[in-house]
Structure formats: C-alpha cells, structure tokens
Motif scaffolding. Structure first.
Motif: not given
Length: 214
Positions: A164-181
């Motif tokens: 929730t602290s990641i800027p809205l314009g960069m939250r797509w990184l959360h979904w395409i990067m392997p580590l968060p998943h």
C-alpha cells in the motif's frame, strides 16, 4: 489467564484455541522472525542464482559453433541441458529448505508445500536469468539487467516497502516481479495453513496490508 479479547486459554479467534503459544508479544515476535526468514530464503535464491549468467556466457560461444555446424538442433541442446541441471537444482534447494525450515521452527504440516515452493522458486529464477542472457548481446548488459531485476523485486516484494506504500504508478512491479509471489505463497502456506499449528487469523490483516491479496 485472560487474553486481550477477554477469552481464556490462548488465542480463540474464529472459535479456534491454540494452547501453549505463549504471550501475544512472543507469538508475534516468532511470526516476525518467520517472515524475515521467508524473505531471506527467497532473496538468497534470487541473488545466488544470478551467477548462472557467467556460466551461460562461457557456454554460449561453443553452443553457437556447434549449432552452426549442425551438430545438434537447438531444442535438443536446451532439453538436455535442462534435464542435466535438475539434480543440482534439487540438491541446492533441498539443503536450503531443510536447514531453514527446521532451524526456524516453521509448522511441520507446511513442509511439503514449503519444500516444493523453494524448488519451484529456484527453477523459476534460473530460467529468468537464462531468458535475460538469451536476449542481450553482452555479459555486462545481462548482469546489469539482472541486478535491476533483483533491486526492483526487493523493492516491490512488500517486505521493506509495503504494497500500500508503493506509489500507484509503480504497483505493477509487484505483480510482474517473481520475488513477491514466492514470498506470498510461502507466507500464506505458513500462516494460513489448516490444523492446530496454522493460525488462520493471526496475520490475515497484516498480509493483506503488505501484499494486497486479502
């Protein structure tokens, strides 16, 4: 002994009671340690596997020569190399999974999924680096790209910077990067697992805030 919500004898959230968990602060401390370990396991796998870029760089000139001489089709080489790497990947992942799981004291019933998750993460990381190396011309560019992937994965993992602290314009990184998943899967396996050791409700709100999936 009364709990914070007025109940007795341990955590009674959602009608479940977990005796012997100790005080609330002790339990949350253990949970925090587990989250740190999960992050470290995922991070170690992601960063250590990048060394394969150097191996691929050394193999690539020989591969091109043999392929251009029609010694073997590309598909045959790729399949044989992938199969040959399986024992080493299994050994590497097994050592990491067993040591961290039992040293930290994660819930025993969650080990099968944890073990498969660590192995799958290792295989996924290796092929991410292979894909990068296959699409860049030089080793230095591949290494720079790999380091960028690592940095963005850690940033978007939700560990140091919550989702929730990641800027809205960069939250797509959360979904395409392997580590968060991978972290999300291992955390859900540990904290949302069934059975007397799996506290369904303990970190639901925490995980929802950090990872945005609740």
């Amino acid at each position: 002994k009364k709990t914070k919500d007025g109940g007795g004898g341990g955590d009674t959230s959602h009608g479940k009671s977990y005796e012997g968990d100790g005080g609330e602060e002790e339990v949350m401390f253990r949970d925090d340690v587990k989250m740190i370990v999960i992050f470290l396991v995922c991070g170690i796998q992601l960063t250590s596997s990048i060394s394969i870029l150097e191996v691929i760089n050394l193999k690539r000139p020989l591969f091109y020569k043999l392929r251009d001489a029609n010694v073997f089709p590309t598909l045959v080489y790729t399949l044989s190399e992938s199969i040959a790497e399986v024992p080493l990947q299994l050994l590497d992942s097994s050592i990491l999974a067993v040591i961290t799981f039992f040293a930290v004291g994660l819930h025993t019933e969650t080990f099968p999924v944890f073990y498969l998750g660590v192995i799958g993460s290792n295989v996924m990381n290796v092929y991410i680096w292979k894909a990068i190396m296959a699409n860049v011309a030089t080793r230095s560019l591949a290494q720079s790209t790999g380091l960028l992937v690592i940095a963005l994965s850690i940033y978007a993992s939700g560990f140091f910077v919550t989702y929730t602290s990641i800027p809205l314009g960069m939250r797509w990184l959360h979904w395409i990067m392997p580590l968060p998943h991978v972290m999300k899967m291992l955390a859900a396996n540990e904290f949302l697992s069934p059975g007397p050791g799996g506290r369904y409700d303990r970190l639901v709100s925490f995980l929802g805030g950090v990872y945005g999936f609740v």
